[in-house]
Design a protein around this motif. Structure first.
Motif, PDB file in Angstrom:
ATOM      1  N   VAL A 199      -9.518   3.722   5.190  1.00  0.00           N
ATOM      2  CA  VAL A 199      -8.862   3.775   6.324  1.00  0.00           C
ATOM      3  C   VAL A 199      -7.090   3.888   6.133  1.00  0.00           C
ATOM      4  CG1 VAL A 199      -7.984   2.569   8.338  1.00  0.00           C
ATOM      5  CG2 VAL A 199     -10.402   1.916   7.490  1.00  0.00           C
ATOM      6  N   THR A 200      -6.501   4.825   6.819  1.00  0.00           N
ATOM      7  CA  THR A 200      -5.088   4.874   6.659  1.00  0.00           C
ATOM      8  C   THR A 200      -4.467   4.559   7.880  1.00  0.00           C
ATOM      9  OG1 THR A 200      -5.346   7.262   7.365  1.00  0.00           O
ATOM     10  CG2 THR A 200      -5.196   6.918   4.947  1.00  0.00           C
ATOM     11  N   GLY A 201      -3.250   4.079   7.804  1.00  0.00           N
ATOM     12  CA  GLY A 201      -2.530   3.539   9.053  1.00  0.00           C
ATOM     13  C   GLY A 201      -1.403   3.023   8.918  1.00  0.00           C
TER      14      GLY A 201
ATOM     15  N   HIS B  60      -2.695  -4.618  10.683  1.00  0.00           N
ATOM     16  CA  HIS B  60      -3.162  -3.423  10.077  1.00  0.00           C
ATOM     17  C   HIS B  60      -3.389  -2.604  11.187  1.00  0.00           C
ATOM     18  CE1 HIS B  60      -3.911  -5.799   6.645  1.00  0.00           C
ATOM     19  NE2 HIS B  60      -3.758  -4.657   5.876  1.00  0.00           N
TER      20      HIS B  60
ATOM     21  N   ARG C 160      -4.626   0.684  12.415  1.00  0.00           N
ATOM     22  CA  ARG C 160      -5.585   1.775  11.820  1.00  0.00           C
ATOM     23  C   ARG C 160      -5.423   3.341  12.474  1.00  0.00           C
ATOM     24  NH1 ARG C 160     -10.636   3.053  13.374  1.00  0.00           N
ATOM     25  NH2 ARG C 160     -11.804   2.832  11.429  1.00  0.00           N
TER      26      ARG C 160
ATOM     27  N   TRP D 297      -6.229   1.031   3.215  1.00  0.00           N
ATOM     28  CA  TRP D 297      -7.212  -0.086   3.096  1.00  0.00           C
ATOM     29  C   TRP D 297      -8.331   0.413   3.383  1.00  0.00           C
ATOM     30  CZ3 TRP D 297      -3.655   0.197   7.365  1.00  0.00           C
ATOM     31  CH2 TRP D 297      -4.235   0.065   8.518  1.00  0.00           C
ATOM     32  N   CYS D 298      -9.456  -0.769   3.108  1.00  0.00           N
ATOM     33  CA  CYS D 298     -10.801  -0.202   3.477  1.00  0.00           C
ATOM     34  C   CYS D 298     -11.437  -1.145   4.425  1.00  0.00           C
ATOM     35  CB  CYS D 298     -11.609   0.022   2.179  1.00  0.00           C
ATOM     36  SG  CYS D 298     -12.122  -1.201   1.470  1.00  0.00           S
ATOM     37  N   GLU D 299     -12.419  -0.873   5.192  1.00  0.00           N
ATOM     38  CA  GLU D 299     -13.257  -1.614   5.760  1.00  0.00           C
ATOM     39  C   GLU D 299     -14.462  -1.747   5.299  1.00  0.00           C
ATOM     40  OE1 GLU D 299     -10.832  -0.604   9.886  1.00  0.00           O
ATOM     41  OE2 GLU D 299     -12.809   0.098   9.603  1.00  0.00           O
TER      42      GLU D 299
ATOM     43  N   LEU E 167      -8.180  -2.962  14.240  1.00  0.00           N
ATOM     44  CA  LEU E 167      -9.771  -2.923  14.300  1.00  0.00           C
ATOM     45  C   LEU E 167     -10.512  -3.639  15.672  1.00  0.00           C
ATOM     46  CD1 LEU E 167     -12.440  -1.799  12.865  1.00  0.00           C
ATOM     47  CD2 LEU E 167     -12.250  -3.747  11.575  1.00  0.00           C
TER      48      LEU E 167
ATOM     49  N   ALA F 273     -10.047   6.863   9.778  1.00  0.00           N
ATOM     50  CA  ALA F 273     -11.076   6.171   8.901  1.00  0.00           C
ATOM     51  C   ALA F 273     -11.923   7.405   8.126  1.00  0.00           C
ATOM     52  CB  ALA F 273     -12.140   5.414   9.474  1.00  0.00           C
TER      53      ALA F 273
ATOM     54  N   THR G 224     -11.827  -5.994   7.814  1.00  0.00           N
ATOM     55  CA  THR G 224     -10.785  -5.386   7.140  1.00  0.00           C
ATOM     56  C   THR G 224     -10.508  -5.963   5.505  1.00  0.00           C
ATOM     57  OG1 THR G 224      -9.459  -5.088   9.102  1.00  0.00           O
ATOM     58  CG2 THR G 224      -8.166  -4.718   7.004  1.00  0.00           C
TER      59      THR G 224
END
Lengths: 673, 443
Positions: free
Chosen positions: A477-479, A246, A248, A501-503, A306, A251, A513
């Motif tokens: 979060v985008t990446g 991931h 990132r 995804w999200c944190e 991250l 955010a 994550t």
């Protein structure tokens, strides 16, 4: 009386002088060699001395002049004109070209009379190229139109036109005028739009012109189709062995009406101190160093995991980040741009996890939800997490719920809920006017019955929102999801690898994550192959980039040498062809053996069985009778020694061996009684 | 692409055989002048440097734009060429000579045409236009026509078709050219060059020569006088030699004396020309190794072999010419690519026909003697001597010559080789370079 030597036509001479004068003026009149060259050119119309047709005297003459030019060219100093690269290198290049053209005035070519003129044109244009490398005008604005007119006339005279009639001249003058006007007008247009053109050019050379193709939008919004769905174009190349897929980029904290805020462009960016981008290496951790090359440079974002604890941004024109939302980091740098990051184990609180939620305001910002949405989704969130006591358990429960209950789909058909007025925009307006509530896209996704598939933006947003409902701070979060192996030591990230995804903030642990998208929706599940044309294009792009990097690290002298190499190669090739053509027969004759050896070889050949001419002797010997073979081999050895071994031919000895062979061949065979 | 003149027939280009390749070749050669091609490279260099650094604050942009301005005007100035051309020339010429063709160009349009040039078009590889880049005609007013000598250097023998000519104008800057092709197909035979022999001796066969063609080709031509003899019954009284009879009148019963005549025949001589040039194998590593290591006499490369073939054809022409001048009838046998058999001599097809045939002969990758032998043996009964001009001396040739000798024909072998040695008494080894230089005066 000695006949008058051949001289080049007047326009060619004038063009050469203009080019030399141009460089002389640009140099600030310090290159006195150029003045000497101009005098030499003029002298060629008076002197009867000419260089011979062979190359060596011309090379020596040019070599001496180049030596003088090297000695007479000063090092760069405060008075040196501003140029791309070193002025000395440019001046040497220009002087070498001027010497090349000067030599042509003393080296007529009887077999091809137009060739010296062509070389003068060639050298003249190279000299002008060197002169035009200057940032200052130095009368070039006036000189270049003159050079263009003289070049046009020189081109005509090289072609060997007969004396033009008055009507031809009358037609030629407007043609020259039009050419000058076109050049002048287009120059003016370019000057007026130089900033825009520079930007376009930079994009063409260093960047891709379409930012949206990065696969990362300025603001995620939940819609029926995956907004960040990209093409197969490459975005990043990771060299090393990254452990965390991931990467990132941006955010987002605030969710409202199907969109995440703040947009990338609306964030306040502050310059980075490079020292801020390094944390101490955590204990008992082995750092993993990864080099990332940005292959597309549209919005200058930096992508890294991250868990990154050190970020080395290298040489960049501008480095900044947005601290208010834990990124993004943005770097403006010329291509090729490479940065490095070091990551450690998953769960480590890296650069983008800090400073964490230190204040209640930070915490409430990451728990933000509209009342309507909280009201609609709280029952579901509570039900999912009814058995979870800790934030981590809540994260696990919600992730598991989403993974187990919702399929992945690139498209999402918003269903109508009982309390809904549909997804149609017209219906919404009508409904709003009638005072009815609008249903959020997440409600449509999470509360639909039967449950429908959606893409990663829905899963990430759902996880973030549901966790917020049960008091766990989250951010969206985008990446990119890096997975495509390019080689043993490198990964390629494409636009299609864009992911969301999200944190979640876990007390005592920090940001973690949360991947709530079903594995079938991860970018590595896309097994479609890369198109053939794209693979070829990527190969070309890589080669071009390598060439650019190679050239970028060369100084002007080396660049000049590199530019000369193809011409030298072509020249040598032409020479070789010519020599091969003219000397083919004599060269072949040199392969022939001397007459005494030839006669012996001929006799020997006559004794061998007749085989195709391409068969060497050694292969023919096998066809001889066994008792004759040693003698034949002895003859071949003697012949080879005499022919190629540098020994004088032992004709008598070879004669004797040959007779021995003849006798051996005449003897009746044991098998033929 | 470089090095193949624009005046040549593109269909004979070694590489550009496909339509796309030929289009590219035509575009490059027909649309751009030589200076245009150079200047195109220079423009490319200037633009490359501009793009490489992409800094509009330097003066490179000005240089690029003025250069592009010249190109733009060259493109704008494309003229529609309304012209008509005619081409006249002799039908036969000898290799090495320059054919002085005559070309007439007429401006049939309404516009004046500046900077006109006429170039060859579709010329064979062995025929070069002089100068290669064409003849400058200059300015041509509407309706005006101009005639120029159009020299064509014929470097090698052959039967060719000249394609025609191309009229072009490179106004204004000599970078690009507008052109009009004028297809004017015409036939041209280039004879092989040969040096006449001053003397040529023939070996005679053991056989009585029954056949042949009477030397007297019309009534009234004289016969060969053999001698006098006594009159026999049936002799023509007009043949009585009265003076000889008078000298013998004193003797008793002196007979009448008559003159005896004999019909005279031409002797027929066959000339066999070996055209065998094996396919080039220098591309194979093995042959290259052999060439470097064991280059043997006779084992020549394709280029040398072709040179030997040209020398052999030249010698064949010289031999045929010498024989025909000595009142022989010459039967020429040659194969390549098809079998040629030509009978030539006095009152029959003579030098021109011989040279026409020899102009057409090409090298044969197959062994030509196997094609020639059946035809030759049909004619062998009427031949006194056969002259074999061979390029090699190997077993098949040896057997061929031996079979001729066994049939009682006199055989003379002329081996064309730089290094070979004569294998028997009736063989002469002649160096191709000596033949070409005219060093063979008698055989």
């Amino acid at each position: 009386m000695t006949p008058r030597p051949t001289t080049l036509p007047l326009p060619i001479m004038l063009f050469a002088l203009t080019a030399i004068v141009g460089l002389f003026l640009v140099s600030g009149s310090i290159l006195w060699v150029l003045a000497a060259l101009a005098l030499l050119i003029l002298a060629s119309y008076v002197l009867r001395v000419r260089l011979p047709q062979t190359w060596l005297p011309s090379l020596l003459f040019a070599g001496v002049l180049i030596g003088i030019a090297i000695m007479g060219t000063p090092q760069d100093g405060p008075t040196t004109p501003a140029m791309i690269g070193t002025a000395r290198g440019t001046f040497l290049f220009g002087q070498a070209a001027a010497i090349l053209l000067t030599v042509q005035f003393y080296r007529p070519n009887a077999s091809d009379p137009s060739r010296p003129g062509l070389f003068v044109l060639f050298g003249g244009v190279l000299t002008l190229i060197a002169a035009c490398n200057s940032f200052d005008q130095h009368y070039l604005q006036e000189l270049l139109p003159l050079a263009a007119v003289l070049a046009a006339l020189a081109l005509r005279s090289v072609r060997g036109h007969i004396t033009p009639s008055k009507l031809t001249v009358a037609l030629l003058i407007p043609a020259l005028g039009v050419a000058l006007v076109i050049g002048w007008a287009s120059l003016r247009v370019v000057r007026e739009n130089s900033e825009r053109l520079t930007e376009w050019g930079n994009r063409f050379m260093n960047e891709r012109p379409q930012p949206e193709l990065m696969g990362i939008s300025q603001q995620p919004s939940l819609g029926p189709t995956f907004g960040a769905r990209g093409t197969n174009a490459r975005v990043l190349r990771l060299i090393g062995t990254p452990r965390i897929p991931h990467l990132r980029g941006v955010a987002y904290e605030t969710y409202s009406e199907g969109r995440w805020w703040p947009t990338v462009t609306s964030r306040s960016m502050i310059p980075i101190d490079p020292e801020q981008l390094s944390l101490s290496i955590p204990r008992n951790s082995t750092p993993n160093r990864v080099s990332v090359t940005r292959l597309q440079n549209s919005d200058s974002l930096i992508f890294f995991p991250l868990e990154t604890f050190t970020l080395e941004l290298g040489e960049a024109e501008q480095m900044e980040w947005s601290q208010e939302s834990s990124g993004p980091v943005r770097v403006r740098a010329p291509q090729p741009y490479t940065y490095l990051y070091q990551e450690v184990r998953e769960g480590f609180q890296g650069l983008m996890a800090l400073p964490g939620l230190r204040t209640p305001a930070d915490r409430s910002a990451h728990l933000q939800l509209s009342e309507n949405l909280t009201e609609a989704l709280l029952p579901l969130a509570t039900q999912i997490t009814k058995n979870a006591r800790t934030p981590q358990a809540k994260v696990d429960a919600i992730t598991t719920y989403l993974l187990e209950n919702y399929p992945y789909s690139l498209t999402f058909s918003p269903p109508s809920l009982p309390t809904d007025f549909g997804a149609d925009p017209t219906d919404r307006i009508v409904a709003k006017q009638s005072g009815r509530r609008e249903v959020d896209m997440l409600q449509r996704f999470l509360l639909a019955n039967p449950k429908q598939g959606a893409h990663c933006e829905f899963f990430a947003s759902s996880a973030a929102v549901l966790l917020r409902c049960v008091g766990v701070p989250t951010r969206y979060v985008t990446g990119y999801f890096a997975h495509e192996q390019e080689s043993a030591n490198s990964l390629i990230v494409r636009q299609r690898d864009a992911h969301a995804w999200c944190e979640a903030w876990i007390e005592g642990k920090g940001w973690v994550t949360v991947e709530a998208t079903p594995p079938t929706g991860w970018p590595d599940a896309d097994k479609s192959s890369i198109e053939m044309w794209r693979q070829a294009w990527e190969g070309f792009e890589d080669a071009w980039q390598r060439l650019l990097v190679f050239l970028a690290y060369r100084d002007p002298t080396q660049l000049a040498l590199l530019a000369i190499i193809p011409f030298v190669g072509i020249g040598l090739g032409a020479l070789w062809q010519r020599r091969r053509h003219t000397r083919l027969a004599p060269a072949l004759n040199t392969f022939l053996p001397p007459p005494n050896l030839a006669e012996l070889a001929h006799r020997f050949e006559a004794l061998l069985p007749s085989l195709p001419p391409s068969e060497p002797w050694s292969e023919r010997l096998d066809a001889l009778p066994e008792d004759a073979r040693p003698v034949a081999k002895r003859f071949v050895a003697l012949y080879q020694q005499a022919r190629f071994g540098g020994m004088s031919a032992d004709s008598l000895g070879m004669e004797a061996v040959l007779m021995e062979l003849e006798v051996a061949l005449l003897q009746p065979r044991s098998g033929t009684r | 692409m470089v090095g193949y003149p624009a005046s040549k027939d593109i269909n004979q280009h070694p590489y550009y055989q496909g339509p796309a390749g030929q289009w590219v070749w035509r575009f490059y050669h027909f649309r751009f002048t030589r200076t245009g091609r150079w200047f195109l490279g220079l423009t490319g260099l200037v633009v490359f440097i501009l793009v490489l650094f992409w800094n509009l604050d330097t003066q490179t942009i000005a240089l690029s734009l003025y250069t592009l301005g010249l190109w733009f005007v060259s493109l704008l100035a494309f003229l529609p060429l309304s012209v008509r051309a005619t081409l006249r020339h002799a039908e036969r010429v000898t290799a090495g000579e320059t054919l002085q063709a005559e070309v007439t160009i007429e401006n049939t349009g309404r516009l004046p045409l500046p900077d006109l040039t006429v170039q060859g078009w579709g010329l064979p590889l062995k025929v070069d236009a002089l100068p290669e880049d064409g003849i400058r005609l200059g300015f041509l007013r509407p309706g005006e026509s101009r005639t120029h000598v159009f020299p064509l250097a014929c470097r090698g023998r052959g039967a060719f078709v000249l394609g025609g000519c191309r009229v072009l104008s490179d106004f204004p800057f000599g970078l690009l050219q507008s052109y009009r092709v004028q297809p004017l197909p015409s036939r041209l035979i280039v004879h092989p060059v040969f040096h006449p022999l001053t003397r040529f001796s023939l070996p005679s066969g053991r056989r009585f020569q029954p056949g042949g063609i009477a030397m007297a080709s019309q009534v009234g031509d004289s016969f060969e006088y053999l001698g006098n003899r006594e009159w026999r019954e049936g002799d023509n009284p007009r043949d009585i030699d009265w003076r000889a009879t008078a000298r013998l009148t004193g003797a008793a019963g002196a007979p009448l004396v008559v003159r005896e005549w004999r019909e005279e025949y031409f002797l027929r001589v066959g000339v066999v020309l070996d055209t065998h040039v094996p396919p080039s194998s220098t591309s194979s590593k093995r042959m290259m190794l052999r060439e470097l290591q064991e280059r043997l006499p006779g084992g020549s490369s394709s280029e040398m072999r072709l040179f030997a073939l040209e020398s052999a054809i030249s010698l064949c022409a010289a031999v045929s010419d010498a024989l025909a001048r000595q009142d022989y009838i010459v039967d020429i046998f040659a194969a390549g690519p098809k079998l040629y058999h030509l009978m030539a001599g006095r009152s029959l097809a003579y030098r021109e026909q011989i040279l026409d045939i020899l102009a057409c002969v090409e090298s044969s990758q197959e062994e030509p003697l196997s094609q020639i032998a059946p035809r030759l043996f049909e004619e062998l009964d009427r031949l006194t001597t056969v002259i074999c001009i061979v390029l090699d001396w190997d077993e098949p040739r040896r057997q061929f010559v031996e079979s001729l000798r066994q049939r009682g024909v006199g055989v003379k072998v002329l081996l064309i080789s730089e290094t070979a040695v004569p294998a028997d008494a009736d063989m002469e080894v002649l160096s191709p370079s000596v033949i070409t230089a005219g060093g063979v005066e008698s055989l």
